[in-house]
Design an enzyme around this catalytic site. Sequence first.
Site, PDB file in Angstrom:
ATOM      1  N   ALA A  14      46.158  17.324  30.715  1.00  0.00           N
ATOM      2  CA  ALA A  14      44.796  17.846  30.845  1.00  0.00           C
ATOM      3  C   ALA A  14      44.779  19.344  31.098  1.00  0.00           C
ATOM      4  O   ALA A  14      43.755  19.994  30.903  1.00  0.00           O
ATOM      5  CB  ALA A  14      44.061  17.124  31.975  1.00  0.00           C
ATOM      6  N   LYS A  19      31.387  24.809  28.178  1.00  0.00           N
ATOM      7  CA  LYS A  19      32.249  23.610  28.209  1.00  0.00           C
ATOM      8  C   LYS A  19      31.391  22.374  27.989  1.00  0.00           C
ATOM      9  O   LYS A  19      30.366  22.189  28.642  1.00  0.00           O
ATOM     10  CB  LYS A  19      32.994  23.512  29.535  1.00  0.00           C
ATOM     11  CG  LYS A  19      34.008  22.369  29.593  1.00  0.00           C
ATOM     12  CD  LYS A  19      34.878  22.469  30.838  1.00  0.00           C
ATOM     13  CE  LYS A  19      35.835  21.293  30.945  1.00  0.00           C
ATOM     14  NZ  LYS A  19      36.774  21.212  29.814  1.00  0.00           N
ATOM     15  N   THR A  59      41.200  18.116  34.028  1.00  0.00           N
ATOM     16  CA  THR A  59      42.036  18.495  35.163  1.00  0.00           C
ATOM     17  C   THR A  59      41.530  17.856  36.450  1.00  0.00           C
ATOM     18  O   THR A  59      42.323  17.422  37.295  1.00  0.00           O
ATOM     19  CB  THR A  59      42.061  20.026  35.318  1.00  0.00           C
ATOM     20  OG1 THR A  59      42.586  20.599  34.118  1.00  0.00           O
ATOM     21  CG2 THR A  59      42.932  20.447  36.487  1.00  0.00           C
ATOM     22  N   HIS A 114      33.497  25.462  35.631  1.00  0.00           N
ATOM     23  CA  HIS A 114      33.856  25.999  34.328  1.00  0.00           C
ATOM     24  C   HIS A 114      32.673  26.759  33.720  1.00  0.00           C
ATOM     25  O   HIS A 114      31.548  26.675  34.218  1.00  0.00           O
ATOM     26  CB  HIS A 114      34.289  24.889  33.372  1.00  0.00           C
ATOM     27  CG  HIS A 114      35.666  24.371  33.635  1.00  0.00           C
ATOM     28  ND1 HIS A 114      35.923  23.373  34.553  1.00  0.00           N
ATOM     29  CD2 HIS A 114      36.869  24.725  33.118  1.00  0.00           C
ATOM     30  CE1 HIS A 114      37.217  23.127  34.582  1.00  0.00           C
ATOM     31  NE2 HIS A 114      37.823  23.930  33.714  1.00  0.00           N
ATOM     32  N   HIS A 115      32.940  27.454  32.640  1.00  0.00           N
ATOM     33  CA  HIS A 115      31.942  28.264  31.936  1.00  0.00           C
ATOM     34  C   HIS A 115      30.829  27.396  31.355  1.00  0.00           C
ATOM     35  O   HIS A 115      30.962  26.160  31.236  1.00  0.00           O
ATOM     36  CB  HIS A 115      32.631  29.051  30.820  1.00  0.00           C
ATOM     37  CG  HIS A 115      33.437  28.175  29.896  1.00  0.00           C
ATOM     38  ND1 HIS A 115      32.892  27.561  28.799  1.00  0.00           N
ATOM     39  CD2 HIS A 115      34.745  27.811  29.945  1.00  0.00           C
ATOM     40  CE1 HIS A 115      33.827  26.855  28.177  1.00  0.00           C
ATOM     41  NE2 HIS A 115      34.962  26.984  28.857  1.00  0.00           N
ATOM     42  N   ALA A 139      46.066  19.576  23.429  1.00  0.00           N
ATOM     43  CA  ALA A 139      45.520  20.380  24.519  1.00  0.00           C
ATOM     44  C   ALA A 139      44.009  20.237  24.604  1.00  0.00           C
ATOM     45  O   ALA A 139      43.324  21.058  25.197  1.00  0.00           O
ATOM     46  CB  ALA A 139      45.897  21.852  24.318  1.00  0.00           C
TER      47      ALA A 139
END
Length: 251
Positions: free
Chosen positions: A110, A146, A153, A142-143, A85
């Site tokens: 992903a 990352k 994705t 994203h945050h 993952a």
Amino acid sequence: MINVLICGIGGKMGANVLSLLSQDGEAKAVCGVDSCNGEQFGVPVYKNFDDVKEKVDVVIDFSSPAALKGELDWAVKNCVPVVLATTGYDENDIKLIEAASKKTAVFRTANFSLGVNLLVKLVREAAQALGEKFDVEIIEKHHNQKVDAPSGTAIMLAESANSAYGGSKPYLYGRQGAVGKRGNEIGIHAVRGGTIVGEHNVLFAGEDEVITLSHSAQSKRVFAAGAIKAAKWIVGKPCGKYDMTDVLENL
């Protein structure tokens, strides 16, 4: 009961997996592999896979590509399936995954969200229906913690769209300066900020109209839940590569 080893148990996603498994009647965490001290997790935590003593039925990995080789070597040696993952794999990592999948079951995607995998399917169908008259742009958010960009994705969505064009479109990561008129590319853009869990928007821009397909994750638990579902599914499967499409077919 399925015995799960959590690689990256000390991270945020590892914590989510551990929390969900504590309430699961079919699977449980028996140990973890991480560089951190494991006393607070309630299960043994090892620095290296070769130190693992517990009986393990499946590995869920939410760590980093740095752990991949040791993890796959151990999994192949012990005939344990692996759920990967983690994103950010390079070309050499992909070769390691390919080689390991010939000797044990390897599950890799992903994104473990059911909604995202539905989005991937819809993007492909939209690209097939709309054809070359629509430009494709992907924006992912994203945050601020990352570390890789664009997201795995976003690449998965780009590849899904590109499959409708025979894989002919190159990817352009952001634009800057006098780049000239837009070409035949699929544009991919990354935004990083705050605590955004994950948002993906795929724009099909045509003449006088824009179609947007999007997905927004409200919590990281959705990804942990998907990884656990995959882990339960892959136990007992023969060697090979698997992804969420295999799981979705059996829902």
